[in-house]
Scaffold this active site. Structure first.
Site, mmCIF file in Angstrom:
data_model
loop_
_atom_site.group_PDB
_atom_site.id
_atom_site.type_symbol
_atom_site.label_atom_id
_atom_site.label_comp_id
_atom_site.label_asym_id
_atom_site.label_seq_id
_atom_site.Cartn_x
_atom_site.Cartn_y
_atom_site.Cartn_z
ATOM 1 N N SER A 151 0.848 -1.196 0.000
ATOM 2 C CA SER A 151 0.000 0.000 0.000
ATOM 3 C C SER A 151 0.880 1.240 0.000
ATOM 4 O O SER A 151 2.014 1.218 0.507
ATOM 5 C CB SER A 151 -0.892 0.016 1.236
ATOM 6 N N TYR A 172 -0.485 -0.331 10.912
ATOM 7 C CA TYR A 172 -0.837 -0.719 9.537
ATOM 8 C C TYR A 172 0.277 -0.317 8.577
ATOM 9 O O TYR A 172 0.699 -1.115 7.734
ATOM 10 C CB TYR A 172 -2.151 -0.055 9.118
#
Length: 250
Positions: free
Chosen positions: A108, A133
């Site tokens: 990501s 994350y």
């Protein structure tokens, strides 16, 4: 198709078979938050499949409340990094025998906000769900970089990608304000089909046959953060991951 929720897996399986006309599609149980499940899945694949030409490490959990996997890892680093790391390790001999082959790690753009805390990878001293994350997505890129070097000369490549901001259940742990922001941004986000395109590109594009250790977005090479190119941190994370998983990866 490796899936945690077999009810959803059965529905997806039916959809794929109907859309493709291909009856040779299989779904198997895989919970990447549990090394026992990962090992059982890998054993099944290794015993039943003659080849694995493409492995797509696509599972993910995002900004969830603090929790731990069955093996005691913080949930985001446990699923997003450790689970895929172990699965790839367990399938790698078969993948090598299947060469040419490709391994695709879905990362990501959030990796750009991440740092690797080698002294507290499981965020036990303090927990920020966004930082955790981002750390897990940076870990995807660093392990991709390390593995690409280890696979040189094997005709097995490994690349990572940012799929875009995709309309999936990955958003389910966002708070109400964040979910409202995502709803307002929806016209600028991708559907699941659109979000899959860079993954598919990395998996099958002929021009990527010998490309390895790269990072892609919107079906093209793109730049990653300087932290994602830190070979020293990459190797230290690799060694720590092996230690935490109790595996020896030569």
């Amino acid at each position: 198709m490796a899936c945690r929720d077999m009810e959803k897996a059965d529905a997806a399986l039916k959809e794929v078979i109907e859309a493709s006309g291909n009856q040779n599609v299989v779904s198997k149980k895989l919970d990447l938050s549990d090394s026992k499940s990962i090992r059982e899945f890998a054993q099944s694949v290794n015993s039943e499949e003659k080849a694995v030409n493409i492995l797509i490490n696509n599972a993910g959990v995002m900004v969830c409340p603090y929790g731990k996997t069955a093996d005691g890892f913080e949930m985001q680093i446990g699923v997003n990094h450790m689970g895929h790391f172990l699965l790839t390790y367990l399938l790698l001999d078969l993948i090598k025998r299947s060469a040419p082959a490709r391994i695709i790690n879905v990362s990501s753009m959030a990796h750009k906000w991440g740092t690797i805390n080698l002294d507290d990878l499981n965020s036990e001293q303090s927990y920020d769900k966004i930082k955790a994350y981002s750390q897990s997505k940076l870990a995807n890129l660093l392990s991709t970089r390390c593995l690409a070097k280890k696979l040189e000369g094997t005709r097995v490549t490994v690349n990572a990608l940012h799929p875009g901001v995709v309309q999936t259940e990955l958003w389910r742990h966002l708070n109400r304000l964040q979910q409202t922001a995502m709803w307002l941004a929806k016209p600028f986000t991708k559907t699941a089909v659109q979000g899959a395109q860079t993954t598919i590109y990395c998996a099958v594009a002929p021009e990527l046959e010998t490309e390895s250790g790269k990072y892609y977005s919107d079906c093209a090479p793109t730049s990653c953060s300087s932290a994602a190119m830190d070979d020293t941190t990459a190797q230290r994370l690799w060694d720590l991951s092996c230690q935490m998983l109790n595996i020896t990866w030569d």
